[in-house]
Design a protein around this motif. Structure first.
Motif, mmCIF file in Angstrom:
data_model
loop_
_atom_site.group_PDB
_atom_site.id
_atom_site.type_symbol
_atom_site.label_atom_id
_atom_site.label_comp_id
_atom_site.label_asym_id
_atom_site.label_seq_id
_atom_site.Cartn_x
_atom_site.Cartn_y
_atom_site.Cartn_z
ATOM 1 N N MET A 141 15.917 5.211 -11.189
ATOM 2 C CA MET A 141 14.964 4.452 -10.379
ATOM 3 C C MET A 141 13.741 5.311 -10.091
ATOM 4 N N VAL A 142 12.549 4.731 -10.268
ATOM 5 C CA VAL A 142 11.294 5.456 -10.066
ATOM 6 C C VAL A 142 10.391 4.666 -9.116
ATOM 7 N N THR A 143 9.839 5.367 -8.140
ATOM 8 C CA THR A 143 8.779 4.818 -7.293
ATOM 9 C C THR A 143 7.561 5.718 -7.463
ATOM 10 N N VAL A 144 6.442 5.150 -7.873
ATOM 11 C CA VAL A 144 5.261 5.967 -8.176
ATOM 12 C C VAL A 144 3.999 5.312 -7.629
ATOM 13 N N THR A 145 3.089 6.149 -7.134
ATOM 14 C CA THR A 145 1.764 5.690 -6.720
ATOM 15 C C THR A 145 0.740 6.358 -7.638
ATOM 16 N N LEU A 146 -0.046 5.538 -8.331
ATOM 17 C CA LEU A 146 -1.009 6.043 -9.307
ATOM 18 C C LEU A 146 -2.426 6.022 -8.733
ATOM 19 N N GLY A 147 -3.307 6.761 -9.400
ATOM 20 C CA GLY A 147 -4.701 6.801 -8.962
ATOM 21 C C GLY A 147 -5.582 5.776 -9.637
ATOM 22 N N ASP A 148 -4.993 4.956 -10.513
ATOM 23 C CA ASP A 148 -5.757 3.889 -11.175
ATOM 24 C C ASP A 148 -4.886 2.649 -11.302
ATOM 25 N N ASP A 149 -5.407 1.636 -11.979
ATOM 26 C CA ASP A 149 -4.680 0.364 -12.070
ATOM 27 C C ASP A 149 -3.918 0.225 -13.387
ATOM 28 N N PHE A 150 -3.350 1.325 -13.853
ATOM 29 C CA PHE A 150 -2.552 1.301 -15.080
ATOM 30 C C PHE A 150 -1.390 0.319 -14.939
ATOM 31 N N ASP A 151 -1.140 -0.438 -15.994
ATOM 32 C CA ASP A 151 -0.076 -1.440 -16.001
ATOM 33 C C ASP A 151 1.225 -0.801 -16.487
ATOM 34 N N VAL A 152 2.137 -0.513 -15.548
ATOM 35 C CA VAL A 152 3.374 0.194 -15.908
ATOM 36 C C VAL A 152 4.325 -0.677 -16.732
ATOM 37 N N THR A 153 4.078 -1.969 -16.773
ATOM 38 C CA THR A 153 4.963 -2.844 -17.549
ATOM 39 C C THR A 153 4.826 -2.587 -19.050
ATOM 40 N N THR A 154 3.782 -1.853 -19.454
ATOM 41 C CA THR A 154 3.588 -1.540 -20.880
ATOM 42 C C THR A 154 4.414 -0.330 -21.315
ATOM 43 N N LEU A 155 5.038 0.361 -20.348
ATOM 44 C CA LEU A 155 5.805 1.559 -20.672
ATOM 45 C C LEU A 155 7.110 1.198 -21.388
ATOM 46 N N PRO A 156 7.575 2.042 -22.317
ATOM 47 C CA PRO A 156 8.833 1.766 -23.026
ATOM 48 C C PRO A 156 10.045 1.993 -22.131
ATOM 49 N N GLY A 157 11.056 1.148 -22.268
ATOM 50 C CA GLY A 157 12.307 1.338 -21.558
ATOM 51 C C GLY A 157 12.255 1.081 -20.075
ATOM 52 N N VAL A 158 11.224 0.364 -19.607
ATOM 53 C CA VAL A 158 11.059 0.096 -18.178
ATOM 54 C C VAL A 158 11.588 -1.305 -17.846
ATOM 55 N N HIS A 159 12.271 -1.436 -16.714
ATOM 56 C CA HIS A 159 12.856 -2.716 -16.313
ATOM 57 C C HIS A 159 12.628 -2.960 -14.817
ATOM 58 N N GLY A 160 12.600 -4.229 -14.434
ATOM 59 C CA GLY A 160 12.563 -4.607 -13.018
ATOM 60 C C GLY A 160 11.342 -4.103 -12.285
ATOM 61 N N VAL A 161 10.173 -4.190 -12.916
ATOM 62 C CA VAL A 161 8.956 -3.671 -12.285
ATOM 63 C C VAL A 161 8.573 -4.528 -11.077
ATOM 64 N N GLU A 162 8.340 -3.846 -9.953
ATOM 65 C CA GLU A 162 7.875 -4.528 -8.740
ATOM 66 C C GLU A 162 6.721 -3.739 -8.137
ATOM 67 N N ALA A 163 5.730 -4.467 -7.620
ATOM 68 C CA ALA A 163 4.616 -3.814 -6.943
ATOM 69 C C ALA A 163 5.066 -3.334 -5.572
ATOM 70 N N GLY A 164 4.609 -2.138 -5.183
ATOM 71 C CA GLY A 164 4.963 -1.590 -3.883
ATOM 72 C C GLY A 164 4.030 -2.088 -2.802
ATOM 73 N N HIS A 165 4.168 -1.527 -1.613
ATOM 74 C CA HIS A 165 3.345 -1.952 -0.478
ATOM 75 C C HIS A 165 1.933 -1.377 -0.549
ATOM 76 N N ALA A 166 1.799 -0.167 -1.076
ATOM 77 C CA ALA A 166 0.490 0.480 -1.151
ATOM 78 C C ALA A 166 -0.204 0.095 -2.460
ATOM 79 N N PRO A 167 -1.535 0.237 -2.528
ATOM 80 C CA PRO A 167 -2.255 -0.029 -3.778
ATOM 81 C C PRO A 167 -1.779 0.895 -4.898
#
Length: 297
Positions: free
Chosen positions: A225-251
């Motif tokens: 399980m990974v929780t990450v805050t990025l400095g840009d609006d990169f779309d993490v759903t494009t990453l390989p092997g990623v499942h259950g993507v949910e947006a967090g509370h922060a931008p």
């Protein structure tokens, strides 16, 4: 490498037309705590009854100290300590009398170690067994077992009925056995207990061992399980092997799970997008258990 204390190969047990054990294979080595986990009815207690020589296997082999568990059970029991998940005691004897009787039956005497265990577990040894709660009955059996200098300890749901403080005392006592080079087979439904104590784990389902290994070796079976805050609006759903993507509370905060084989690639890609915060949680024993029993990952 030293020889295993317990060695089971393709063990089977039938009750009439019902195949309780289909294929059980694992071993337990000196100085090792082996966790034996599975839901009720999976075959844990049946396996243990075969090991104790209470019932006879219908196929495969099982040996303790290199001796056959059925034909050499008397000799094996001289070097073995066992605590079941529900202890039945002589109702008119006191707890202290029962501890002494159990020790005497095993050729052992009441020592200062016994007194120390009675104190640690908070047992009143002067009360009649018929007045004891389930937890106190468990304490009697555990104190007797830990007072012995056995070479192999079998615990079948031993902390059932104990409060968290006594669970921790039990865990500390088991870790002391491990340090002394004793072998321990721990059957438990408390996954956190198994995760904290056991060197290797065997998962049983419907009478079969479906996976054995250390927790580190088995973690490849589930996702991190990974929780990450990025400095840009990169779309993490494009990453390989990623499942259950949910947006967090922060931008630009995301939560998702990653397959083990893609974890390094995902982390390297995230690093290119100005990671402000990152938390990764490896799969737990409960995750592994759910993986096998529900198909969830």
């Amino acid at each position: 490498m030293t020889n295993p204390v317990l060695q089971i190969n393709h063990l089977q047990k039938k009750f009439g037309h019902f195949q309780a054990l289909k294929d059980i294979t694992f071993d337990v080595r000196p100085g090792e705590v082996f966790g034996f986990i599975g839901p009720n009815g999976a075959g844990k207690s049946t396996t243990i009854r075969v090991l104790l020589g209470i019932i006879r296997a219908t196929g495969g082999t099982a040996s303790i100290f290199g001796q056959n568990v059925w034909t050499d059970s008397v000799a094996i029991h001289q070097r073995l300590a066992y605590v079941p998940g529900d202890v039945y005691l002589w109702p008119n004897l006191t707890g202290g009398e029962i501890i002494d009787l159990l020790l005497k039956m095993n050729g052992t005497a009441h020592t200062a170690k016994t007194d120390d265990l009675i104190k640690k577990f908070g047992l009143d040894p002067t009360k009649k067994a018929r007045t004891y709660s389930k937890g106190n009955r468990q304490k009697v059996a555990l104190i007797a077992a830990f007072s012995q200098d056995a070479d192999f300890y079998i615990f079948d749901e031993p902390t059932s009925g104990l409060d968290p403080l006594n669970e921790r005392i039990f865990q500390d006592a088991v870790m002391t056995l491990k340090q002394q080079g004793k072998a321990v087979l721990l059957s438990s439904h408390i996954l956190s207990e198994v995760e904290r104590m056991c060197d290797r784990i065997g998962i049983i389902r419907e009478g079969q061992i479906i996976e054995t290994g250390s927790l580190a070796e088995m973690r490849h079976l589930t996702r991190t399980m990974v929780t990450v805050t990025l400095g840009d609006d990169f779309d993490v759903t494009t990453l390989p092997g990623v499942h259950g993507v949910e947006a967090g509370h922060a931008p630009h905060e995301w939560q998702f799970s990653v397959e083990a084989q893609h974890l390094s690639t995902v982390m390297a890609t995230l690093a290119q997008h100005h990671v402000a915060a990152l938390q990764s949680t490896p799969p737990t024993l409960e995750d592994l258990f759910m993986h096998y029993y529900t198909g969830k990952e």
